[in-house]
Design a protein around this motif. Sequence first.
Motif, PDB file in Angstrom:
ATOM      1  N   ASP A  11       0.800  -1.225   0.000  1.00 37.51           N
ATOM      2  CA  ASP A  11       0.000   0.000   0.000  1.00 37.51           C
ATOM      3  C   ASP A  11       0.833   1.276   0.000  1.00 37.51           C
ATOM      4  O   ASP A  11       0.287   2.365  -0.146  1.00 37.51           O
ATOM      5  CB  ASP A  11      -0.929   0.024   1.220  1.00 37.51           C
ATOM      6  N   PHE A  12       2.135   1.140   0.182  1.00 42.00           N
ATOM      7  CA  PHE A  12       3.008   2.311   0.269  1.00 42.00           C
ATOM      8  C   PHE A  12       4.171   2.158  -0.703  1.00 42.00           C
ATOM      9  O   PHE A  12       4.741   1.086  -0.828  1.00 42.00           O
ATOM     10  CB  PHE A  12       3.562   2.475   1.693  1.00 42.00           C
ATOM     11  N   ASN A  13       4.554   3.247  -1.358  1.00 39.31           N
ATOM     12  CA  ASN A  13       5.697   3.187  -2.271  1.00 39.31           C
ATOM     13  C   ASN A  13       6.930   3.868  -1.697  1.00 39.31           C
ATOM     14  O   ASN A  13       8.004   3.785  -2.267  1.00 39.31           O
ATOM     15  CB  ASN A  13       5.342   3.762  -3.642  1.00 39.31           C
ATOM     16  N   GLN A  14       6.789   4.544  -0.584  1.00 34.51           N
ATOM     17  CA  GLN A  14       7.917   5.218   0.086  1.00 34.51           C
ATOM     18  C   GLN A  14       7.852   4.894   1.569  1.00 34.51           C
ATOM     19  O   GLN A  14       6.805   5.049   2.189  1.00 34.51           O
ATOM     20  CB  GLN A  14       7.853   6.727  -0.124  1.00 34.51           C
ATOM     21  N   TRP A  15       8.964   4.447   2.104  1.00 35.12           N
ATOM     22  CA  TRP A  15       9.047   4.096   3.525  1.00 35.12           C
ATOM     23  C   TRP A  15      10.171   4.891   4.181  1.00 35.12           C
ATOM     24  O   TRP A  15      11.252   5.045   3.602  1.00 35.12           O
ATOM     25  CB  TRP A  15       9.351   2.608   3.688  1.00 35.12           C
ATOM     26  N   SER A  33      15.000  -4.506   6.216  1.00 34.61           N
ATOM     27  CA  SER A  33      15.152  -5.852   5.652  1.00 34.61           C
ATOM     28  C   SER A  33      13.807  -6.461   5.280  1.00 34.61           C
ATOM     29  O   SER A  33      13.662  -7.076   4.217  1.00 34.61           O
ATOM     30  CB  SER A  33      15.864  -6.779   6.638  1.00 34.61           C
ATOM     31  N   VAL A  34      12.824  -6.300   6.143  1.00 32.41           N
ATOM     32  CA  VAL A  34      11.488  -6.843   5.862  1.00 32.41           C
ATOM     33  C   VAL A  34      10.880  -6.141   4.654  1.00 32.41           C
ATOM     34  O   VAL A  34      10.295  -6.783   3.773  1.00 32.41           O
ATOM     35  CB  VAL A  34      10.566  -6.712   7.093  1.00 32.41           C
ATOM     36  N   ILE A  35      11.016  -4.839   4.584  1.00 28.05           N
ATOM     37  CA  ILE A  35      10.449  -4.083   3.468  1.00 28.05           C
ATOM     38  C   ILE A  35      11.111  -4.493   2.154  1.00 28.05           C
ATOM     39  O   ILE A  35      10.435  -4.728   1.152  1.00 28.05           O
ATOM     40  CB  ILE A  35      10.562  -2.568   3.708  1.00 28.05           C
ATOM     41  N   VAL A  36      12.426  -4.606   2.157  1.00 28.64           N
ATOM     42  CA  VAL A  36      13.152  -5.010   0.949  1.00 28.64           C
ATOM     43  C   VAL A  36      12.712  -6.404   0.508  1.00 28.64           C
ATOM     44  O   VAL A  36      12.495  -6.663  -0.680  1.00 28.64           O
ATOM     45  CB  VAL A  36      14.680  -4.972   1.189  1.00 28.64           C
ATOM     46  N   GLU A  37      12.551  -7.295   1.462  1.00 23.33           N
ATOM     47  CA  GLU A  37      12.150  -8.675   1.168  1.00 23.33           C
ATOM     48  C   GLU A  37      10.735  -8.750   0.587  1.00 23.33           C
ATOM     49  O   GLU A  37      10.463  -9.524  -0.323  1.00 23.33           O
ATOM     50  CB  GLU A  37      12.223  -9.500   2.453  1.00 23.33           C
ATOM     51  N   GLY A  41      10.015  -3.045  -5.083  1.00 28.53           N
ATOM     52  CA  GLY A  41       9.976  -1.756  -5.763  1.00 28.53           C
ATOM     53  C   GLY A  41       9.851  -0.561  -4.836  1.00 28.53           C
ATOM     54  O   GLY A  41       9.854   0.572  -5.289  1.00 28.53           O
ATOM     55  N   ALA A  42       9.751  -0.803  -3.538  1.00 30.90           N
ATOM     56  CA  ALA A  42       9.555   0.300  -2.594  1.00 30.90           C
ATOM     57  C   ALA A  42      10.848   1.075  -2.391  1.00 30.90           C
ATOM     58  O   ALA A  42      11.935   0.523  -2.403  1.00 30.90           O
ATOM     59  CB  ALA A  42       9.057  -0.232  -1.255  1.00 30.90           C
TER      60      ALA A  42
END
Length: 85
Positions: A11-15, A33-37, A41-42
């Motif tokens: 739901d998010f493209n920028q973290w 690490s969790v976001i990258v996994e 594309g984030a």
Amino acid sequence: VKPFIGPLISDFNQWYVAPLANGLGHNASQLESVIVEEASGASICSCISVSSAMQAAREGAGKDDIIVVFGSFYTVAEARASMHV
């Protein structure tokens, strides 16, 4: 971490990830690490504090963008304090 942010990742493209000032919670590299996994594309910005993450998010947000803060009450409190709310 994954059970909490996993359902929201797409739901998010920028973290913006940051450690808490009190040292509690997950560190920024664990979150990153969790976001990258989960979301290849984030875009991820690792910040030194919640306050600096909020500043970066405000600077990076467009006119119609919404900034969402989630985490513990400590995270939200730090974010609110940085907004002078």
